[in-house]
Scaffold this motif. Structure first.
Motif, short mmCIF file in Angstrom:
data_model
loop_
_atom_site.label_atom_id
_atom_site.label_comp_id
_atom_site.label_asym_id
_atom_site.label_seq_id
_atom_site.Cartn_x
_atom_site.Cartn_y
_atom_site.Cartn_z
N GLY A 25 0.61 -1.07 -0.02
CA GLY A 25 0.12 -0.02 0.18
C GLY A 25 1.02 1.09 -0.02
O GLY A 25 0.18 2.30 -0.09
N ASN A 26 2.18 1.29 0.26
CA ASN A 26 3.08 2.30 0.12
C ASN A 26 3.11 2.98 -1.27
O ASN A 26 3.37 2.44 -2.25
CB ASN A 26 4.50 1.90 0.57
CG ASN A 26 5.48 3.13 0.71
OD1 ASN A 26 5.80 3.48 -0.37
ND2 ASN A 26 5.61 3.69 1.98
N LEU A 27 2.78 4.30 -1.04
CA LEU A 27 2.66 4.85 -2.49
C LEU A 27 3.89 4.89 -3.35
O LEU A 27 4.03 4.90 -4.55
CB LEU A 27 2.41 6.45 -2.14
CG LEU A 27 0.92 6.80 -1.66
CD1 LEU A 27 0.75 8.27 -1.34
CD2 LEU A 27 -0.01 6.15 -2.71
N TYR A 28 5.08 5.01 -2.66
CA TYR A 28 6.21 5.11 -3.15
C TYR A 28 6.69 3.76 -3.81
O TYR A 28 7.19 3.62 -4.97
CB TYR A 28 7.42 5.74 -2.53
CG TYR A 28 7.15 7.00 -1.86
CD1 TYR A 28 6.92 8.26 -2.70
CD2 TYR A 28 6.42 6.98 -0.64
CE1 TYR A 28 6.51 9.48 -2.08
CE2 TYR A 28 5.71 8.29 0.04
CZ TYR A 28 6.07 9.61 -0.85
OH TYR A 28 5.52 10.64 -0.38
N ILE A 29 6.31 2.64 -2.90
CA ILE A 29 6.81 1.23 -3.40
C ILE A 29 5.79 0.98 -4.83
O ILE A 29 6.24 0.68 -5.66
CB ILE A 29 6.50 0.13 -2.29
CG1 ILE A 29 7.37 0.54 -1.19
CG2 ILE A 29 6.65 -1.20 -2.91
CD1 ILE A 29 8.69 0.07 -1.59
N GLN A 30 4.68 1.32 -4.84
CA GLN A 30 3.78 1.24 -5.84
C GLN A 30 4.03 1.99 -7.14
O GLN A 30 4.11 1.44 -8.33
CB GLN A 30 2.21 1.59 -5.37
CG GLN A 30 1.61 0.80 -4.61
CD GLN A 30 0.35 1.38 -4.13
OE1 GLN A 30 -0.22 2.45 -4.41
NE2 GLN A 30 -0.71 0.54 -3.57
N ALA A 31 4.40 3.31 -6.87
CA ALA A 31 4.72 4.03 -8.01
C ALA A 31 6.03 3.59 -8.75
O ALA A 31 6.37 3.32 -9.84
CB ALA A 31 5.21 5.44 -7.57
N ILE A 32 7.08 3.11 -7.99
CA ILE A 32 8.61 2.37 -8.39
C ILE A 32 8.01 1.25 -9.27
O ILE A 32 8.65 0.75 -10.33
CB ILE A 32 9.48 2.10 -7.36
CG1 ILE A 32 9.85 3.40 -6.75
CG2 ILE A 32 10.60 1.48 -7.87
CD1 ILE A 32 10.96 3.13 -5.22
N ARG A 33 7.10 0.40 -8.60
CA ARG A 33 6.86 -0.89 -9.26
C ARG A 33 6.18 -0.85 -10.50
O ARG A 33 6.53 -1.12 -11.49
CB ARG A 33 5.85 -1.94 -8.21
CG ARG A 33 5.52 -2.95 -8.92
CD ARG A 33 5.06 -4.02 -7.68
NE ARG A 33 3.74 -3.32 -7.29
CZ ARG A 33 3.38 -3.27 -5.85
NH1 ARG A 33 4.35 -3.60 -5.05
NH2 ARG A 33 2.35 -2.68 -5.36
N ASP A 34 5.22 0.43 -10.63
CA ASP A 34 4.47 0.74 -11.94
C ASP A 34 5.34 1.26 -12.88
O ASP A 34 5.46 0.97 -14.10
CB ASP A 34 3.47 1.98 -11.72
CG ASP A 34 2.21 1.51 -10.64
OD1 ASP A 34 2.26 0.14 -10.60
OD2 ASP A 34 1.58 2.31 -10.26
N ALA A 35 6.49 1.87 -12.28
CA ALA A 35 7.65 2.45 -13.33
C ALA A 35 8.33 1.50 -13.92
O ALA A 35 8.65 1.39 -15.33
CB ALA A 35 8.44 3.55 -12.67
N MET A 36 8.81 0.45 -13.20
CA MET A 36 9.58 -0.97 -13.57
C MET A 36 8.67 -1.65 -14.78
O MET A 36 9.32 -2.35 -15.51
CB MET A 36 10.23 -1.28 -12.36
CG MET A 36 10.87 -0.63 -11.66
SD MET A 36 12.33 -0.06 -12.45
CE MET A 36 13.08 -1.34 -13.29
N LEU A 37 7.37 -1.84 -14.07
CA LEU A 37 6.53 -2.41 -14.96
C LEU A 37 6.26 -1.82 -16.48
O LEU A 37 6.24 -2.48 -17.59
CB LEU A 37 5.18 -2.70 -14.60
CG LEU A 37 5.31 -3.72 -13.41
CD1 LEU A 37 3.75 -3.73 -12.62
CD2 LEU A 37 5.58 -5.02 -13.70
N ALA A 38 6.24 -0.44 -16.57
CA ALA A 38 6.31 0.40 -17.64
C ALA A 38 7.38 0.12 -18.51
O ALA A 38 7.55 0.44 -19.95
CB ALA A 38 5.96 1.63 -17.38
N TYR A 39 8.64 -0.07 -18.06
CA TYR A 39 9.84 0.15 -18.49
C TYR A 39 10.02 -1.28 -19.08
O TYR A 39 10.67 -1.48 -19.93
CB TYR A 39 11.14 0.26 -17.50
CG TYR A 39 12.52 0.09 -17.93
CD1 TYR A 39 12.98 0.88 -18.76
CD2 TYR A 39 13.26 -0.88 -17.44
CE1 TYR A 39 14.30 0.96 -19.36
CE2 TYR A 39 14.51 -0.99 -17.95
CZ TYR A 39 15.22 -0.06 -18.86
OH TYR A 39 16.45 -0.19 -19.36
N MET A 40 9.68 -2.39 -18.70
CA MET A 40 9.72 -3.77 -19.11
C MET A 40 9.69 -4.04 -20.56
O MET A 40 10.50 -4.67 -21.20
CB MET A 40 9.28 -4.76 -18.16
CG MET A 40 9.54 -6.19 -18.22
SD MET A 40 8.48 -6.86 -19.58
CE MET A 40 6.86 -6.82 -18.67
#
Length: 433
Positions: A25-40
């Motif tokens: 639920g951490n906003l920053y963890i979620q955002a980093i995960r979203d960014a890495m998924l978008a980069y993949m």
């Protein structure tokens, strides 16, 4: 709830549940995960062109050269590298855009302006390269090596922008002005302050410390994280912890991905740069190592079921789980057996990936198998054997995966056999009744 009547599994799950919810639920963890998924996806797109350009079979390269009628293979190989330069080579830039978008959406601030502000701030801290024409931006400085910098810049940029916007510090336009026009004007002051802050940071680092943000962050933050994530001991801890979370019904992969993906992507990119330069990659552990060698564990349960299952339940599970696991999708196995909170399988469940990690590491470290080149950054769903061949550029990579499949099957076999026997006998008793 009465803890005296709770099982050990229930107690552990009760403790881990809030932790998992807090991390996910951490906003920053979620955002980093979203960014890495978008980069993949871009790693995969670039890899297709890189695989063709540097195909592991020399005869294929010669064939393409002859078909194109050019004097040297490098002529058409350099053309294919255009895609790499527009994707993997600007990995840090892609992460800036995707991370600032995700974080600004979660913090409910102007998305477009925050993306642009974070982008400008990131480039402002990116060191320039001296040329005959003067200082210029070097594309090699905004690749995966700048990923730690991009993450930090995005978080600071978006948070600072929100802090200013929440205090209503902006150029106020009349209510009659359309939002499309008033929005950019209202963002002038927040964007200016954010950019000015990063400008001051650059001057302080440049004049006061004769350094730059990229070097500083990669030394202070990147080096320890890379050493931890790139070590065998660190990888073992990661895989055990990941499986431990899965065992108790928590999505272990998503929890560790936000932390480990940037580290392993940097290591992967270092291997790619070495391979493109004609050098031998140095990093055993990388994204390819983690996805295609260190994660071969659970498949042993599927193969063991197909080999020895007599019970109807396990035969059906084998049929259902086999095809998804060709693409490394293990949920049908997890829920079908089931494996979560099933202490009959806790030993192979926790140790399978660890054994794969150690065996693979030793195979690479001893030189028996060439290291992943970084040229083929395949998605984790790529079937085993194919992935081993392409990420290493050698048939030995595929053979290593076959060895791991055999080891994992042998690990799971006695446990599957014992559980299947109990289920089979129970099914026969039910039929007699």
């Amino acid at each position: 709830m009465n803890t005296e009547k709770m099982s050990l599994g229930d107690r552990i799950q009760e403790k881990l549940g809030p932790f998992s919810a807090k991390v996910n639920g951490n906003l920053y963890i979620q955002a980093i995960r979203d960014a890495m998924l978008a980069y993949m996806p871009f790693t995969f797109v670039a890899s297709i062109f890189l695989i063709i350009a540097f195909f592991p079979i020399e005869a294929v390269t010669e064939f393409i050269t002859n078909v194109l009628g050019v004097a040297d293979a490098s002529i058409w190989q350099n053309k294919l590298l255009y895609v790499n330069h527009a994707t993997l080579a600007i990995g840090g830039l892609i992460v800036v855009i995707s991370l600032s978008k995700s974080l600004s959406e979660k913090l409910n601030v102007n998305v477009t302006q925050n993306i642009l502000t974070a982008l400008v701030s990131f480039l402002l801290l990116t060191p320039l390269t001296e040329t005959e024409s003067g200082p210029m931006l070097d594309i090699s400085r905004i690749g995966a090596q700048s990923m730690f910098l991009s993450i930090i810049v995005c978080i600071i940029s978006v948070k600072l922008y929100k802090l200013i916007a929440d205090r209503d510090i902006k150029i106020k336009m009349p209510a009659s002005v359309p939002p499309a026009v008033s929005g950019p004007f209202e963002s002038v002051i927040p964007s200016f302050i954010v950019v000015f802050v990063f400008f001051v940071i650059r001057l302080i680092l440049e004049i006061g410390f004769n350094s730059d943000a990229l070097s500083l962050i990669n030394t202070v933050l990147g080096t320890p994280l890379t050493l931890l994530g790139g070590s065998l001991g660190g990888m073992i801890v990661v895989k055990i912890f990941e499986q431990f979370l899965w065992f108790f019904g928590l999505h272990g992969t998503s929890i560790i991905a936000a932390v480990m993906d940037p580290i392993h992507q940097v290591l992967e990119d270092q291997n790619k740069i070495a391979s493109l330069a004609g050098d031998v990659p140095e990093n055993i552990i990388s994204m390819s190592f983690r996805n295609h060698f260190a994660s071969i564990g659970l498949v042993g349960a599927v193969i063991a079921i197909l080999l020895v299952a007599k019970s109807r339940q396990y035969k059906e599970v084998g049929k259902i789980a086999f095809v998804p696991y060709l693409f490394n999708i293990g949920e049908p196995t997890l829920f079908g057996i089931p494996l979560m909170l099933n202490f009959s399988y806790i030993i192979p469940f926790l140790l399978g990936n660890t054994i794969s990690t150690v065996v693979s590491y030793l195979a690479f470290a001893s030189g028996l198998v060439p290291l992943p080149t970084g040229l083929a950054q395949l998605p984790w769903t790529t079937p085993i054997i194919f992935s081993g061949y392409f990420v290493t550029g050698s048939i030995k990579g595929a053979l290593l995966q076959i060895v791991l499949l055999v080891l994992m099957t042998l690990l799971w076999l006695p446990f599957v056999k014992a559980a299947d026997k109990q289920i089979y006998e129970s099914e026969k008793m039910t039929e007699l009744d």
